[in-house]
Motif scaffolding. Structure first.
Motif, short mmCIF file in Angstrom:
data_model
loop_
_atom_site.label_atom_id
_atom_site.label_comp_id
_atom_site.label_asym_id
_atom_site.label_seq_id
_atom_site.Cartn_x
_atom_site.Cartn_y
_atom_site.Cartn_z
N UNK A 94 -66.74 -63.77 -101.28
CA UNK A 94 -67.96 -63.52 -102.16
C UNK A 94 -69.37 -63.69 -101.20
N UNK A 95 -69.60 -64.42 -100.42
CA UNK A 95 -70.38 -64.56 -99.37
C UNK A 95 -70.73 -63.47 -98.70
N UNK A 96 -69.52 -62.66 -98.16
CA UNK A 96 -69.76 -61.46 -97.61
C UNK A 96 -70.07 -60.15 -98.39
N UNK A 97 -69.41 -60.47 -99.66
CA UNK A 97 -69.98 -59.19 -100.57
C UNK A 97 -71.62 -59.38 -100.87
N UNK A 98 -72.00 -60.62 -101.01
CA UNK A 98 -73.49 -60.80 -101.39
C UNK A 98 -74.28 -60.16 -100.06
N UNK A 99 -73.43 -60.54 -98.79
CA UNK A 99 -74.32 -60.05 -97.69
C UNK A 99 -74.48 -58.62 -97.76
N UNK A 100 -73.42 -57.76 -98.03
CA UNK A 100 -73.28 -56.27 -97.92
C UNK A 100 -74.43 -55.81 -99.04
N UNK A 101 -74.59 -56.49 -100.03
CA UNK A 101 -75.20 -56.05 -101.11
C UNK A 101 -76.65 -56.30 -100.95
N UNK A 102 -77.24 -57.52 -100.35
CA UNK A 102 -78.66 -57.78 -100.14
C UNK A 102 -79.26 -57.62 -98.68
N UNK A 103 -78.37 -58.08 -97.59
CA UNK A 103 -79.01 -57.99 -96.54
C UNK A 103 -78.83 -56.79 -95.61
N UNK A 104 -77.50 -56.32 -95.72
CA UNK A 104 -77.18 -55.12 -94.97
C UNK A 104 -78.07 -53.92 -95.40
N UNK A 105 -78.36 -53.49 -96.79
CA UNK A 105 -79.20 -52.34 -96.96
C UNK A 105 -80.62 -52.55 -96.24
N UNK A 106 -81.19 -53.87 -96.34
CA UNK A 106 -82.44 -53.97 -95.67
C UNK A 106 -82.28 -53.82 -94.18
N UNK A 107 -81.22 -54.31 -93.55
CA UNK A 107 -81.19 -54.24 -92.06
C UNK A 107 -80.92 -52.91 -91.87
N UNK A 108 -80.05 -51.95 -92.59
CA UNK A 108 -80.10 -50.71 -92.26
C UNK A 108 -81.40 -50.02 -92.30
N UNK A 109 -82.00 -50.15 -93.28
CA UNK A 109 -83.48 -49.52 -93.60
C UNK A 109 -84.36 -49.70 -92.28
N UNK A 110 -84.41 -51.07 -91.72
CA UNK A 110 -85.10 -51.20 -90.55
C UNK A 110 -84.57 -50.69 -89.13
N UNK A 111 -83.19 -50.57 -89.14
CA UNK A 111 -82.50 -50.07 -88.09
C UNK A 111 -83.04 -48.52 -88.02
N UNK A 112 -82.75 -47.87 -89.19
CA UNK A 112 -83.03 -46.44 -89.09
C UNK A 112 -84.50 -46.10 -88.74
N UNK A 113 -85.21 -46.93 -89.10
CA UNK A 113 -86.66 -46.88 -88.97
C UNK A 113 -86.90 -47.00 -87.59
N UNK A 114 -86.49 -48.06 -86.87
CA UNK A 114 -86.74 -48.38 -85.35
C UNK A 114 -86.14 -47.31 -84.55
#
Length: 178
Positions: A94-114
């Protein structure tokens, strides 16, 4: 002493030997019959036809069990079949699914921008969904490889592994051609 005495003794020995052999054959025959009667009847399934084209499936989740339970087990309810396998994984999943829904999209956005990577939102969602499908196997892998590892450490390791893998993929990705 008569001339026929040795022949009579030999004949008597042979009769005793044959009698013992016959008793042994009878015992073995009884044992074979007993073993044959104790065999469990085999289930024979001649032909099963499934017509999946007649089903309407809007959302497919979980596990579909058709027919007999695995290995001929006698679970009274389907829930009993999976209760032992997934209870230990449920909180971390459950914690990992939340992580994939909330944190990873933001992380990916920052990563592709950087890193100046051109990738569509649809492709990002596909990547996230692919990783999300692999999470149960990763949790199981960590539980088998490191049985003494506490849940928090395992969670952090899997999260680091996800970020590292996504970073490697995005570094090797040549973009959507925009």
């Amino acid at each position: 002493m008569s001339y026929y005495q040795p022949w009579q003794a030999w004949f008597q020995q042979m009769m005793q030997y044959m009698q013992k052999q016959q008793e042994m054959i009878d015992q073995l025959t009884d044992k074979v019959e007993q073993l044959q009667s104790n065999e469990k009847p085999q289930t024979v399934i001649e032909k099963i036809e499934y017509h999946f084209d007649q089903l309407k499936i809007e959302t497919l989740e979980g596990t579909l069990q058709i027919g007999l339970t695995p290995n001929g087990s006698d679970y009274s309810e389907l829930g009993e079949l999976y209760s032992n396998n997934h209870t230990a994984q449920a909180p971390i999943q459950h914690t990992l699914q939340d992580y994939m829904t909330t944190d990873i999209p933001q992380w990916m956005d920052r990563y592709v921008k950087d890193h100046d990577v051109s990738i569509s939102d649809t492709h990002k969602e596909q990547i996230i969904n692919d990783v999300r499908k692999q999470l149960p196997q990763r949790v199981q892998h960590y539980q088998q490889e490191y049985p003494d590892l506490d849940e928090t450490t395992m969670l952090h390791r899997i999260q680091e592994e996800v970020r590292h893998s996504l970073g490697q993929y995005l570094n090797s990705y040549e973009g959507d051609g925009k």
